[in-house]
Scaffold this motif. Structure first.
Motif, short mmCIF file in Angstrom:
data_model
loop_
_atom_site.label_atom_id
_atom_site.label_comp_id
_atom_site.label_asym_id
_atom_site.label_seq_id
_atom_site.Cartn_x
_atom_site.Cartn_y
_atom_site.Cartn_z
N CYS A 303 34.24 37.29 51.82
CA CYS A 303 35.66 37.26 51.33
C CYS A 303 35.43 38.14 50.07
O CYS A 303 34.67 38.42 49.46
N GLY A 304 36.60 38.91 49.62
CA GLY A 304 37.14 39.80 48.45
C GLY A 304 35.74 40.90 48.48
O GLY A 304 35.61 41.62 49.38
N THR A 305 35.11 40.97 47.25
CA THR A 305 34.23 41.85 47.05
C THR A 305 33.19 41.93 48.08
O THR A 305 32.61 42.83 48.56
N SER A 306 32.74 40.86 48.15
CA SER A 306 31.55 40.54 49.38
C SER A 306 32.04 41.29 50.69
O SER A 306 31.14 41.79 51.43
N SER A 350 27.90 36.26 50.45
CA SER A 350 28.54 35.70 49.28
C SER A 350 27.79 35.53 48.05
O SER A 350 26.55 35.35 48.04
N GLN A 351 28.14 36.01 46.94
CA GLN A 351 27.66 36.14 45.58
C GLN A 351 27.16 34.60 45.30
O GLN A 351 26.14 34.21 45.02
N SER A 352 28.27 33.72 45.20
CA SER A 352 28.09 32.23 44.64
C SER A 352 27.28 31.31 45.81
O SER A 352 26.80 30.52 45.33
N THR A 355 31.42 30.08 48.77
CA THR A 355 32.87 30.39 49.12
C THR A 355 33.30 29.33 50.43
O THR A 355 32.63 29.69 51.47
N VAL A 401 34.26 37.22 36.19
CA VAL A 401 34.99 36.63 37.26
C VAL A 401 34.94 38.14 38.31
O VAL A 401 34.98 37.83 39.62
N ALA A 402 35.24 39.07 37.70
CA ALA A 402 35.24 40.31 38.61
C ALA A 402 33.75 40.60 39.10
O ALA A 402 32.92 40.99 38.15
N SER A 403 33.65 40.78 40.35
CA SER A 403 32.08 40.99 40.84
C SER A 403 31.72 42.50 40.45
O SER A 403 32.48 43.31 41.13
N LYS A 488 39.12 45.73 41.64
CA LYS A 488 38.52 45.64 40.38
C LYS A 488 39.68 45.69 39.41
O LYS A 488 40.08 44.89 38.63
N GLU A 491 42.50 42.93 39.74
CA GLU A 491 42.39 41.46 39.17
C GLU A 491 42.06 41.38 37.72
O GLU A 491 42.32 40.54 36.94
N VAL A 608 35.33 30.41 44.60
CA VAL A 608 36.44 29.70 45.50
C VAL A 608 36.19 28.61 46.31
O VAL A 608 35.91 29.17 47.78
#
Ligand code: M6R
Length: 611
Positions: A303-306, A350-352, A355, A401-403, A488, A491, A608
């Motif tokens: 998702c998103g940046t990933s 995924s960074q986190s 997700t 928050v912005a990766s 970037k 957001e 998220v």
């Protein structure tokens, strides 16, 4: 999403909890609250940031040696004082914090209302607090079993921590779909959604898995399943340090993380990019390399940046290893006709590592027999634990928050994976490998070069601070970077921005171009140079304000653009690692000029964990 902290021991609980909430605030920041037990349950909660809670807690007496706290990212019910956690039932004897979504809350609420329960807010969490209370009052279940019985009625996801006035020696926690860990100290224990709030007290942690509950006291913890089966859990040692989660002199975490990138990429390659041996060694993939190389197709889900990193990965795997790759939004993947099976390999990024959509895609793929590999930053995260094998990015905690650094680390891993695959599929010769290894090794120094002087980027940011729209164009490896640059900016500065493959511009977006439209063209790849110059001319002909990112050797681009940001030359396939950096800085400086809350942009949360 929301963040949970809890403490039980000899310290002043509110100090540990409030400090912890500040460290967890990147997970959600629309409201915050704390509940401590000192004879009675004392709750303080407020709409807004944790700082507001800290001053409010100062005015109230929240002393005590055990308690729970929460920082919220609203799902059900607007962010206000009432909907903030902790929540209680009618008697006020239980207090509960919750991360996740109780999907059947409406049915449960109606049932409880019929039994006489009155609700003060609109949250799904309040329903759970009442349900626990109802079970406790109406049955002979003790505290633990009342929570357990309530959870058995709940559909949805949760990470919860509950306290009970009559049992001030324990906190009950449970997890299904939302991360929760126990920090193990000497005569004290902590709970948290991730390790950042507890790192200064202990490095020993126990990760709860889905379907597990625990009783936490100051002297110990006992973990069991929802069906009362006692479990022996492994105690993990955290590798992160306190320094890593502090700003280190930078005004924002985001800027610190942008500037860390030459180090994080070097860390990411350490022990993996074997220069003298001319090979890639990814220990996390031992035993699965052949299976990956022979996959019918590789599906990257994120998702998103990933997801943007995944798109770069697609180009890399295709070019360097001639392997077929599809990149899916994880959130869409699970609702598609599932054509994945054991002949395919999924890579989740995924960074986190938490997700929810990415986790759901992973589980779907595994269910259908595919091998799933992970690229995660957070060690011990759910995705990292559930994948069959994988590679950590080792970028250190990403708090903004912005990766930023997570993106370049993910792309570095994907580059190494593609190189490894290229050797396995015999696409990359010895000599070519030597060249690639040398080029990749040069990246950290080249990022340092970009970061040495950011004055040009700051000047461009000043000029376009109040532009209402931005267009980002890129080709090939840098098309995903165009998407990432636009994300970037959106957001953190709330400027509308769109990323496009450069050639698509003439199929629609060109209608938007006039003398007010800044167009960022990422022109750093040699093999698309001439075509990008044509796109630049098309923008200029319509008076668009052209900002180019080009490499040292591309004087053509520099000559045609109104503004030019130069990056050092590197192999085409590695340009995203460099081009991403000026775009991160551009969005950062614009957001700062607009006085936006860079590290905690509105409506966003770092991880998220709801679908
Ligand atoms: O932790 P993940 O990498 O799985 O997160 C995915 C997205 O939520 C994340 O990249 C998000 O788009 C960031 N805010 C982007 O800066």
């Amino acid at each position: 999403m929301c963040g949970i902290v809890g403490y039980i021991g000899n310290r002043v609980a509110s100090e540990v909890i409030l400090k912890g909430l500040q460290r967890l605030e990147y997970r959600g920041y629309d409201s915050a609250g704390i509940a401590v037990i000192n004879d009675d349950i004392k709750i303080v909660k407020v709409k807004g940031k944790v700082n507001m809670l800290v001053s409010l807690a100062d005015d109230h007496n929240v002393s005590g040696h055990m308690g729970i706290g929460h920082t919220r990212w609203a799902t059900h019910g607007e962010p206000n004082d009432v909907n903030a956690h902790p929540h209680t039932g009618a008697t006020g004897k239980f207090a509960l914090v919750h991360n996740g979504i109780i999907e059947n809350y409406d049915v449960l609420r109606q049932d409880l209302e019929q039994k006489g329960h009155m609700f003060t807010g609109e949250t799904d969490t309040e329903v759970l607090a009442h349900l626990i209370e109802e079970i406790h009052e109406m049955s002979d279940h003790d505290f633990f079993h009342s929570v357990q019985q309530a959870l058995l009625q709940v559909e949805g996801t949760y990470g919860i921590a509950v306290i009970h006035k009559d049992n001030p020696d324990r906190i009950i926690v449970a997890r299904k779909g939302s991360p929760l860990l126990i920090g193990v100290g000497e005569n004290e224990h902590f709970i948290a959604s991730d390790a950042s709030p507890i790192i200064e007290y202990t490095k020993k942690v126990v990760y709860l898995e889905d379907g597990e509950m625990a009783v936490i006291t100051s002297d110990g913890y006992e973990v069991s399943t929802l069906k009362d089966v006692l479990l022996t859990k492994e105690v993990h040692e955290l590798a992160m340090s306190l320094e890593q989660i502090e700003k280190g002199g930078f005004p924002h975490f985001m800027l610190k993380e942008i500037f860390e990138q030459s180090d994080t990429i070097a860390d990411c390659m350490r022990g993996r990019l074997m220069v003298h041996e001319n090979r890639i060694q990814l220990g996390g993939l031992d035993g699965v390399v052949e299976k990956l190389a022979n996959a019918r197709r590789v599906i990257i889900a994120a998702c998103g940046t990933s997801w943007h990193a995944g798109l770069v990965g697609e180009y890399l795997f295709e070019y360097l290893a001639h392997m077929p790759v599809e990149v899916e939004y994880a959130s869409e993947f699970r609702y598609r006709q599932q054509l994945i099976d054991e002949r395919d390999v999924m890579i989740v990024i995924s960074q986190s590592g938490e997700t929810a959509d990415t986790l759901a895609a992973l589980r779907e793929a595994k269910k259908r027999g595919a091998m799933v590999l992970g690229i995660c930053n957070v060690v011990g995260s759910t995705i990292a634990r559930e994948t069959d094998a994988g590679v950590y990015t080792h970028a250190g905690p990403e708090i903004g928050v912005a990766s930023t650094k997570a993106f370049t680390a993910q792309v570095t891993i994907l580059t190494m994976m593609a190189m490894l695959m290229g050797r396995e599929t015999n696409v990359i010769s010895d000599d070519y490998m030597r060249k690639l290894v040398k080029e990749l090794r040069s990246v950290p120094a080249k990022i340092e070069e970009i970061l040495k002087d950011t004055s040009d980027i700051e000047a461009i940011a000043r000029l376009f601070t109040y532009a209402p729209n931005f267009l980002y164009l890129g080709r090939s490896y840098n098309f995903p970077v165009a998407l990432e640059g636009a994300l970037k900016l959106k957001e953190i500065s709330y400027i509308h921005a769109e990323g496009y493959p450069a050639a698509e511009m003439k199929h629609g977006p060109i209608a938007l171009i006039d003398e007010h439209m800044p167009v960022v063209v990422i022109a750093a790849t040699d093999h698309t140079n001439d075509k990008m110059i044509s796109n630049i001319e098309e923008v200029r002909a319509r008076k668009g304000r052209l900002i180019a990112i080009s490499s040292d050797g591309q004087s053509g681009v520099a000559r045609h653009a109104e503004f030019n940001i130069t990056i050092p030359e590197v192999h085409d396939c590695m340009t995203p690692l460099l081009t991403a950096v000026p775009l991160q800085l551009l969005s950062y400086y614009i957001a700062v000029n607009r006085k936006c809350d860079v590290d905690q942009p509105r409506n966003l949360a770092k991880s998220v964990t709801v679908e």
